[in-house]
Design an enzyme around this catalytic site. Structure first.
Site, PDB file in Angstrom:
ATOM      1  N   ASP A 175       0.995  -1.380   0.091  1.00 32.19           N
ATOM      2  CA  ASP A 175       0.134  -0.058  -0.180  1.00 32.19           C
ATOM      3  C   ASP A 175       0.726   1.374   0.061  1.00 32.19           C
ATOM      4  OD1 ASP A 175       1.161  -0.168   3.033  1.00 32.19           O
ATOM      5  OD2 ASP A 175      -1.384  -0.055   4.239  1.00 32.19           O
TER       6      ASP A 175
ATOM      7  N   CYS B  58      -2.365   3.769   6.066  1.00 29.24           N
ATOM      8  CA  CYS B  58      -2.078   2.607   7.231  1.00 29.24           C
ATOM      9  C   CYS B  58      -2.614   2.814   8.601  1.00 29.24           C
ATOM     10  CB  CYS B  58       0.151   2.918   7.181  1.00 29.24           C
ATOM     11  SG  CYS B  58       0.918   2.340   6.340  1.00 29.24           S
TER      12      CYS B  58
END
Length: 337
Positions: free
Chosen positions: A200, A328
């Protein structure tokens, strides 16, 4: 989202803990312009969090949810359940949480609160917990919602998470639990950061068939540049679950010489513009304090998302130094039914 606890991994760094809390709270307020937010807070900080958010006026509510334990962390993408829609039996559909057995990113930073958070949170909100046979984190998983999953091999096929398991065994469990049809494995590199190179911060879907790739920006190339180059080469010749080739847009990372100090415990600071968060009608886009690259990232986001989403930039500094970013620090729950 989550507030870090006083006895978590930042307990010996109180100033960093305060800065991280402030940045997480700023992101929460940004998200609350588009949708409701729940902030998970350990018992010892609940009153502080409730007082803080009571002063924040946003179109959508920010709710504080108390959990037991004082070693909470802020990286909700990884420590929270992965929420999915479960199909069946018959025509039944339900919202459930996948528990991917968080172990502190391969034993690096486990805490009593975080390793049990997925189980305890699902119990708190009275949602079905779906057990899984592998260890991984939400930041290791990137799906287009149309059958395709992107992952880095280094962050999952790794003995610190899944000792003795083959890539095929792990893939089978990802297909079972996420309902995807095709898994694309990008090599990554183990040990480059605390996550072993989560996907990510490397590559994300804009929509099916369109991806953005974080372009390394290093004067002297390191393994990070190699990871980017390998991802670009692999994705340039890959197709998704529906047989479509990928349209790839690159967003170059900021100039590192503009920043003093590095990451946490000698890890590299993670300054990736593709670690954005998609919200209802918007994009929460990270900014790092490099005027040229920050502006370029906004222009790219405006181009790829067009009129369908409003771009809301948020400046972060401490979160990248701690090894992550906006995506995150969040975990979304699908709207259901």
């Amino acid at each position: 989202m989550g507030w870090p606890g006083w006895e978590g991994i930042l307990k010996d760094y109180p100033e960093r803990l305060v800065k991280a809390t402030q940045e997480v709270s700023t992101i929460a307020a940004a998200i609350a312009h588009f949708e409701p937010v729940t902030v998970i807070v350990g018992a010892e900080r609940v009153e502080e969090a409730e007082a803080y958010f009571a002063e924040i006026d946003t179109p959508f509510p920010i709710k504080v949810h108390r959990v037991e334990g004082d070693s909470m962390d802020l990286w909700m993408r990884d420590i929270a359940p992965v929420f999915v829609i479960k199909e069946g039996p018959g025509d039944d559909r339900s919202l459930v949480g996948l528990d991917y057995n968080f172990n502190g990113w391969g034993g690096k930073y486990p805490t009593p609160t975080t390793v049990d958070l997925a189980r305890n949170l699902l119990k708190d909100i009275n949602m079905e917990r779906v057990e899984t046979s592998i260890v991984t984190e939400g930041g290791a998983l990137e799906t287009d919602g149309d059958g395709t999953l992107l992952v880095t091999e280094s962050s999952i096929v790794n003995d610190n998470r899944n000792p003795g398991k083959s890539r095929q065994e792990i893939e089978d469990e990802l297909v079972r639990t996420l309902g995807v049809k095709k898994v694309i494995w990008i090599p990554g590199r183990p040990g480059l950061d605390s996550t072993d190179c989560h996907v990510d911060a490397l590559v994300r879907f804009v929509r099916p068939g369109v991806i953005v790739l974080s372009k390394a920006n290093e004067e002297k190339p390191t393994d990070w540049t190699v990871v980017y180059e390998e991802a670009l080469e692999m994705l340039s010749s890959a197709t998704d679950a529906q047989g479509r080739p990928f349209e790839i847009l690159e967003i170059e990372e900021p100039d590192e010489d503009l920043f003093e100090g590095g990451g946490f415990n000698d890890d590299r600071a993670v300054r990736s513009y593709v670690n954005y968060l998609l919200v209802n009608g918007g994009v929460i886009l990270p900014q790092f304090g490099d005027p040229a690259h920050d502006a370029a990232a906004i222009r790219t986001a405006q181009r790829v998302f067009g009129d369908e989403r409003r771009i809301l930039p948020v400046l972060i500094d401490e979160l990248p130094r701690l090894g992550g970013g906006i995506h995150c620090s969040t975990q979304e729950i699908p709207l259901f039914p």
